[in-house]
Write a protein that holds these residues in place. Structure first.
Motif, PDB file in Angstrom:
ATOM      1  N   LEU A 212       0.800  -1.195   0.141  1.00 38.36           N
ATOM      2  CA  LEU A 212       0.166   0.079  -0.093  1.00 38.36           C
ATOM      3  C   LEU A 212       0.794   1.178  -0.100  1.00 38.36           C
ATOM      4  CD1 LEU A 212      -2.513  -0.996   2.951  1.00 38.36           C
ATOM      5  CD2 LEU A 212      -2.836  -1.310   0.469  1.00 38.36           C
ATOM      6  N   ASP A 213       0.998   1.998  -1.071  1.00 35.93           N
ATOM      7  CA  ASP A 213       1.893   2.922  -1.287  1.00 35.93           C
ATOM      8  C   ASP A 213       1.524   4.198  -0.261  1.00 35.93           C
ATOM      9  OD1 ASP A 213       3.851   4.229  -3.102  1.00 35.93           O
ATOM     10  OD2 ASP A 213       2.521   5.580  -2.773  1.00 35.93           O
ATOM     11  N   LYS A 214       2.463   5.019   0.191  1.00 38.82           N
ATOM     12  CA  LYS A 214       2.195   6.092   1.318  1.00 38.82           C
ATOM     13  C   LYS A 214       1.236   7.122   0.831  1.00 38.82           C
ATOM     14  CE  LYS A 214       6.468   5.279   3.644  1.00 38.82           C
ATOM     15  NZ  LYS A 214       7.254   3.909   2.891  1.00 38.82           N
ATOM     16  N   SER A 215       1.197   7.323  -0.724  1.00 42.44           N
ATOM     17  CA  SER A 215       0.447   8.440  -1.404  1.00 42.44           C
ATOM     18  C   SER A 215      -1.062   8.077  -1.112  1.00 42.44           C
ATOM     19  CB  SER A 215       0.902   8.417  -2.779  1.00 42.44           C
ATOM     20  OG  SER A 215       0.420   7.335  -3.592  1.00 42.44           O
ATOM     21  N   THR A 216      -1.668   6.693  -0.976  1.00 44.47           N
ATOM     22  CA  THR A 216      -2.862   6.413  -0.948  1.00 44.47           C
ATOM     23  C   THR A 216      -3.667   6.826   0.238  1.00 44.47           C
ATOM     24  OG1 THR A 216      -2.647   4.180  -0.244  1.00 44.47           O
ATOM     25  CG2 THR A 216      -2.450   4.442  -2.724  1.00 44.47           C
ATOM     26  N   ARG A 217      -5.047   7.254   0.132  1.00 48.24           N
ATOM     27  CA  ARG A 217      -6.000   7.237   1.115  1.00 48.24           C
ATOM     28  C   ARG A 217      -6.283   5.869   1.742  1.00 48.24           C
ATOM     29  NH1 ARG A 217      -7.662   9.052   5.216  1.00 48.24           N
ATOM     30  NH2 ARG A 217      -9.388  10.742   5.565  1.00 48.24           N
ATOM     31  N   THR A 218      -6.303   4.955   1.031  1.00 50.90           N
ATOM     32  CA  THR A 218      -6.730   3.956   1.606  1.00 50.90           C
ATOM     33  C   THR A 218      -5.978   3.330   2.545  1.00 50.90           C
ATOM     34  OG1 THR A 218      -7.576   3.196  -0.622  1.00 50.90           O
ATOM     35  CG2 THR A 218      -7.186   1.267   0.797  1.00 50.90           C
ATOM     36  N   ARG A 219      -4.572   3.422   2.222  1.00 54.86           N
ATOM     37  CA  ARG A 219      -3.332   3.112   3.523  1.00 54.86           C
ATOM     38  C   ARG A 219      -3.523   3.829   4.690  1.00 54.86           C
ATOM     39  NH1 ARG A 219       2.968   2.577   3.051  1.00 54.86           N
ATOM     40  NH2 ARG A 219       3.405   3.183   5.445  1.00 54.86           N
ATOM     41  N   GLU A 220      -3.863   5.015   4.517  1.00 59.49           N
ATOM     42  CA  GLU A 220      -4.269   5.971   5.837  1.00 59.49           C
ATOM     43  C   GLU A 220      -5.290   5.107   6.598  1.00 59.49           C
ATOM     44  OE1 GLU A 220      -2.881  10.295   3.683  1.00 59.49           O
ATOM     45  OE2 GLU A 220      -4.854  10.060   4.647  1.00 59.49           O
ATOM     46  N   LEU A 221      -6.486   4.997   5.890  1.00 59.22           N
ATOM     47  CA  LEU A 221      -7.584   4.218   6.439  1.00 59.22           C
ATOM     48  C   LEU A 221      -7.278   2.843   7.206  1.00 59.22           C
ATOM     49  CD1 LEU A 221     -10.207   5.026   3.721  1.00 59.22           C
ATOM     50  CD2 LEU A 221      -9.917   6.205   5.928  1.00 59.22           C
ATOM     51  N   VAL A 222      -6.415   2.294   6.282  1.00 54.71           N
ATOM     52  CA  VAL A 222      -5.980   0.822   7.056  1.00 54.71           C
ATOM     53  C   VAL A 222      -4.987   1.154   8.349  1.00 54.71           C
ATOM     54  CG1 VAL A 222      -4.247  -0.940   6.584  1.00 54.71           C
ATOM     55  CG2 VAL A 222      -5.816  -0.510   4.857  1.00 54.71           C
ATOM     56  N   GLU A 223      -4.122   2.328   8.480  1.00 54.16           N
ATOM     57  CA  GLU A 223      -3.351   2.406   9.515  1.00 54.16           C
ATOM     58  C   GLU A 223      -4.059   2.897  10.468  1.00 54.16           C
ATOM     59  OE1 GLU A 223       0.814   3.990   7.343  1.00 54.16           O
ATOM     60  OE2 GLU A 223      -0.829   5.337   7.304  1.00 54.16           O
ATOM     61  N   GLN A 224      -5.430   3.857  10.291  1.00 56.32           N
ATOM     62  CA  GLN A 224      -6.358   4.301  11.237  1.00 56.32           C
ATOM     63  C   GLN A 224      -7.137   2.851  11.878  1.00 56.32           C
ATOM     64  OE1 GLN A 224      -7.765   7.230   8.590  1.00 56.32           O
ATOM     65  NE2 GLN A 224      -6.456   9.107   9.609  1.00 56.32           N
ATOM     66  N   SER A 225      -7.452   2.130  11.128  1.00 61.20           N
ATOM     67  CA  SER A 225      -8.649   1.214  11.511  1.00 61.20           C
ATOM     68  C   SER A 225      -8.129  -0.459  11.710  1.00 61.20           C
ATOM     69  CB  SER A 225      -9.730   0.971  10.365  1.00 61.20           C
ATOM     70  OG  SER A 225      -9.181   0.298   9.024  1.00 61.20           O
TER      71      SER A 225
END
Lengths: 201, 201
Positions: B63-76
């Motif tokens: 999951l590339d650092k530029s993706t919003r999906t990654r942020e959601l994965v990190e948060q949830s």
């Protein structure tokens, strides 16, 4: 081009630019992993191999602790990931279901031919469509806890009859060149028809 | 079977035994990764997803650092890996080439429909052939250094029109059910013909 005159495929093999090496495995084929150390060579099948980075190109591969190939990787810190073809399906299944531990002549029985590549000491499996030479990026925790090995791709080659100018040409190559996608129980799918989303660069 | 009456696919969805969940991605398809946090939902395409273990089933995904999906994965700390179909190719390419950061209505524009599954709060993409709910196995070094996320599969489902009794049935399902295998530049291969090595268990 390789100058190895013992390799009947030699005239068709061309180096692949490292920045396009990920394309050789991006479609998710089942691969063969080969490695050698102290004159011992082993080859195994691996469905669990995956690109990890573009530049420098990296990949992951899962190598079970029961495999001799893993020991050779640990001893030599290098291996080859190669993309076998539909014509090689029986061989792929044979090297994926037998261990060099129990069957010392495993490679001969399976009909594996090994060839060299320029400036590499690694064993490459003849007849494949593409080859990626890998150098271990040591991550002991991943290797022990998950059997997960990270490799940096240091060289890549393909058979120009099926991969040329940075692209696979399964559509125009013969059906025997299709990649294999293993499921379970000896069942494979071959790579199928090509489609374009129509808005690619 | 899911009882979600808002999902037109619901009658065809069945749970997949966890020990067979790896089979849903063993053939190396391009997948969709979906995640949500605080009412934000994102879906991205990922070619770099791979099985990692059988029991408990685990997988890796980059999951590339530029993706919003990654942020959601990190948060949830959770996400869904789902297997899209040839019928969904345009949508897969759209969610793989646009970011929620720049295009807040990305999912609507791409035509992504979201549904629920029993006992899960995750967002599942409608119309796919299979879904694997994943819980993060935290490995901060892998996540930071390699963008590599390890997930334990906590639930798996498939559309019984194409995966039933632990096996894919691409041969008998319509061609629109084939999985996608992305290469580059908007080019995909569909999963192709089935072959048996003839000596599987």
């Amino acid at each position: 081009m390789t100058q190895d005159t013992t390799n009947p495929q030699a005239a068709y093999i061309a180096a692949v630019e490292l920045e396009k090496a990920y394309r050789l495995i991006n479609h998710g084929p089942t691969v063969l992993v080969s490695a050698s150390h102290d004159a011992v060579v082993d080859v195994m099948a691996a469905s669990w191999a995956c690109a990890l980075d573009f530049a420098p190109p990296k990949l992951t591969v899962v190598l079970d602790k029961s495999t001799r190939t893993r020991e050779l990787v640990e001893q030599s810190s290098q291996w080859v990931v190669q993309v076998p073809t539909l014509a090689q399906m029986q061989m792929v299944h044979a090297v994926g279901t037998h261990s060099l531990h129990q069957q010392p002549d495993k490679l001969q029985r399976a009909g594996v031919g090994l060839v060299g590549m320029p400036e590499s000491t690694l064993p490459f499996v003849q007849g494949c469509s593409a080859w990626l030479a890998c150098r271990l990026v040591p991550e002991p925790h991943n290797q022990q806890a998950y059997d997960l090995f990270i490799g940096e791709v240091t060289g890549a080659w393909a058979d120009t009859r099926v991969f040329a100018h940075g692209h696979w040409h399964f559509e125009t190559a013969g059906p025997q060149w299709r990649s294999l996608h293993y499921v379970a129980g000896g069942q494979f799918y071959a790579t199928g028809e090509a489609f374009s989303s129509g808005d690619g660069p």
